[in-house]
Design an enzyme around this catalytic site. Structure first.
Site, PDB file in Angstrom:
ATOM      1  N   ASN A 188       0.805  -1.227   0.000  1.00  0.00           N
ATOM      2  CA  ASN A 188       0.000   0.000   0.000  1.00  0.00           C
ATOM      3  C   ASN A 188       0.838   1.278   0.000  1.00  0.00           C
ATOM      4  O   ASN A 188       0.306   2.363   0.149  1.00  0.00           O
ATOM      5  CB  ASN A 188      -0.987   0.006   1.180  1.00  0.00           C
ATOM      6  CG  ASN A 188      -0.313   0.220   2.521  1.00  0.00           C
ATOM      7  OD1 ASN A 188       0.904   0.409   2.595  1.00  0.00           O
ATOM      8  ND2 ASN A 188      -1.086   0.193   3.585  1.00  0.00           N
ATOM      9  N   LYS A 189       2.146   1.164  -0.181  1.00  0.00           N
ATOM     10  CA  LYS A 189       2.993   2.360  -0.142  1.00  0.00           C
ATOM     11  C   LYS A 189       2.997   3.058  -1.505  1.00  0.00           C
ATOM     12  O   LYS A 189       2.344   2.611  -2.448  1.00  0.00           O
ATOM     13  CB  LYS A 189       4.392   1.981   0.334  1.00  0.00           C
ATOM     14  CG  LYS A 189       4.403   1.432   1.782  1.00  0.00           C
ATOM     15  CD  LYS A 189       4.179   2.514   2.833  1.00  0.00           C
ATOM     16  CE  LYS A 189       3.695   2.019   4.179  1.00  0.00           C
ATOM     17  NZ  LYS A 189       4.586   1.211   4.973  1.00  0.00           N
ATOM     18  N   THR A 190       3.753   4.149  -1.627  1.00  0.00           N
ATOM     19  CA  THR A 190       3.648   4.989  -2.832  1.00  0.00           C
ATOM     20  C   THR A 190       4.156   4.293  -4.084  1.00  0.00           C
ATOM     21  O   THR A 190       3.795   4.653  -5.189  1.00  0.00           O
ATOM     22  CB  THR A 190       4.405   6.313  -2.662  1.00  0.00           C
ATOM     23  OG1 THR A 190       5.796   6.005  -2.443  1.00  0.00           O
ATOM     24  CG2 THR A 190       3.863   7.109  -1.485  1.00  0.00           C
TER      25      THR A 190
END
Ligand SMILES: *Cc1c(COP(=O)(O)O)cnc(C)c1O
Length: 387
Positions: A188-190
């Protein structure tokens, strides 16, 4: 009824799928040429053309933070300062090495570490601080450095949210004022590699130690010193290392995501801009958007309901969910978790800013594949609930 809108969703396209299948066809499944290329490209990305940056790919940011502290020589007698407003990984790695986290409060405007509280927490056993660029809003690292000037205290950036982020023209990860930065490529990170992370440092000794400890403490260069001709099977074990290397299919995915990181960020920034306008006037405190020329990664969009809100945070989350909109809370502060509270004997009253923020904070959906209609739906539902 529209489909459920999650608060986050990875942005994986055909290019990513092709890059991963190409590695699988190559037959090289563990760490190899893709990981090496990913490290080179990452160092260039955060360091522009300056050079001098070592990038070390690992299988999570947690592993990267552990390796960073280990390479800096943190041990059982030491204290490491961390903010309470973060994910437990930031602090757990300190315990891996038997050291003690000193947990401090956060700034009421940015929710990043409170620099006065940080400076006040420095004691004779303080060996390092780990700061977090919350949601991708970069802390001014020159201020951290100047507050710790004249000490030997190491500065580590938990940059799990901060790709790409910059302040005062300095990219997070380029290490102008810090010793090590660690990025996360969790789903779910960038940008994502599924699971993964990257360490950056300008210190060649830290880089070498992290590389050795990333893979079982195996050091081929040590062996080279003792033998003129090194056969390919030969290596020496210099320490009881870890198994923290990033496999090539993940690295191949990361290379494509890195090339798209700025574009994905610009899409999130557009959502953030719509939120800031569309939610104006409601009983909530919007996130600090950063200084005009700084780059905010907009990994998260954390709003805080004010006391004028007609419903509380729990009810807001429930009503959003009923309307098909996912939200989350970033974060439950460390001092509220039983392990940290009991191990360190923490009192809620020690953290007035984080306590107030925790009662009010909620993360609205933000991810690069959100459509304008998705954003509008979140704005309208929020307006309905809070007006
Ligand atoms: C996600 C996250 C981590 C851990 O990242 P992993 O890659 O999952 O190990 C560390 N710190 C913060 C602030 C995070 O949000």
């Amino acid at each position: 009824m529209s489909a459920f809108l999650p608060y986050s969703r990875p942005d994986i396209g055909e290019a990513e799928i092709e890059a991963v299948t190409a590695t699988m066809r190559s037959g090289w499944l563990t760490t190899g040429p893709a990981a090496a290329a990913f490290e080179r490209e990452f160092a260039e990305y955060v360091g522009s053309d300056e050079g001098g940056i070592h990038a070390i790919a690992v299988n999570s940011a947690t592993a990267g933070l552990h390796l960073a502290l280990e390479a800096l020589g943190i041990g059982p007698e030491d204290e490491v300062i961390v903010p309470t407003w973060t994910f437990t990984a930031t602090a757990e790695v300190i315990r891996y090495l038997g050291a003690t986290p000193v947990i401090v409060d956060v700034d009421p405007v940015t929710l990043n570490i409170d620099l006065d509280d940080m400076a006040a927490a420095v004691g004779p056993r303080t060996r390092a601080v780990i700061v977090v660029h919350l949601a991708g809003l970069s802390l001014d690292m020159s201020r951290v450095r100047s507050l710790l000037a004249g000490t030997e205290i190491k500065i580590i950036e938990d940059a799990a949210h901060a790709l790409p982020s910059s302040t005062g023209g300095t990219m997070v990860g380029s290490l102008k004022y810090s010793d090590v930065a660690v990025f996360s490529f969790y789903a779910n990170k960038t940008m994502t590699t599924g699971e993964g992370g990257m360490i950056t440092t300008r210190d060649p000794k830290v880089a070498e130690r992290a590389r050795v400890m990333r893979l079982h403490g195996i050091d081929r260069s040590v062996f080279d010193r003792y033998s003129a001709t090194t056969p390919s099977w030969a290596y020496d074990v210099v320490a009881p290392g870890f198994k923290y290397n990033l496999p090539d299919p993940a690295a191949a995915l990361g290379r494509v995501q890195l090339a798209r990181a700025r574009d994905m960020r610009d899409k999130r920034a557009s959502t953030a801009g719509r939120y800031l306008t569309g939610l104006a006037g409601l009983p909530l405190t919007p996130p600090h958007p950063g200084a005009p020329h700084d780059l905010h990664s907009w990994h998260l969009f954390v709003v805080r309901l004010t006391s004028e809100a007609p419903i509380n945070r729990a009810r807001f989350i429930q009503e959003m969910s009923t309307a098909g909109i996912g939200t989350s809370v970033h974060f439950i502060p460390l001092h509220r978790h039983s392990y940290w509270r009991e191990f360190l004997g923490l009192d809620h009253k020690r953290y007035p800013v984080a306590e107030a923020a925790f009662r009010a904070a909620v993360s609205l959906p933000i991810f690069s594949r959100m459509t304008d209609a998705d954003t509008q739906r979140v704005i309208e539902t929020t307006r309905d609930l809070l007006s």
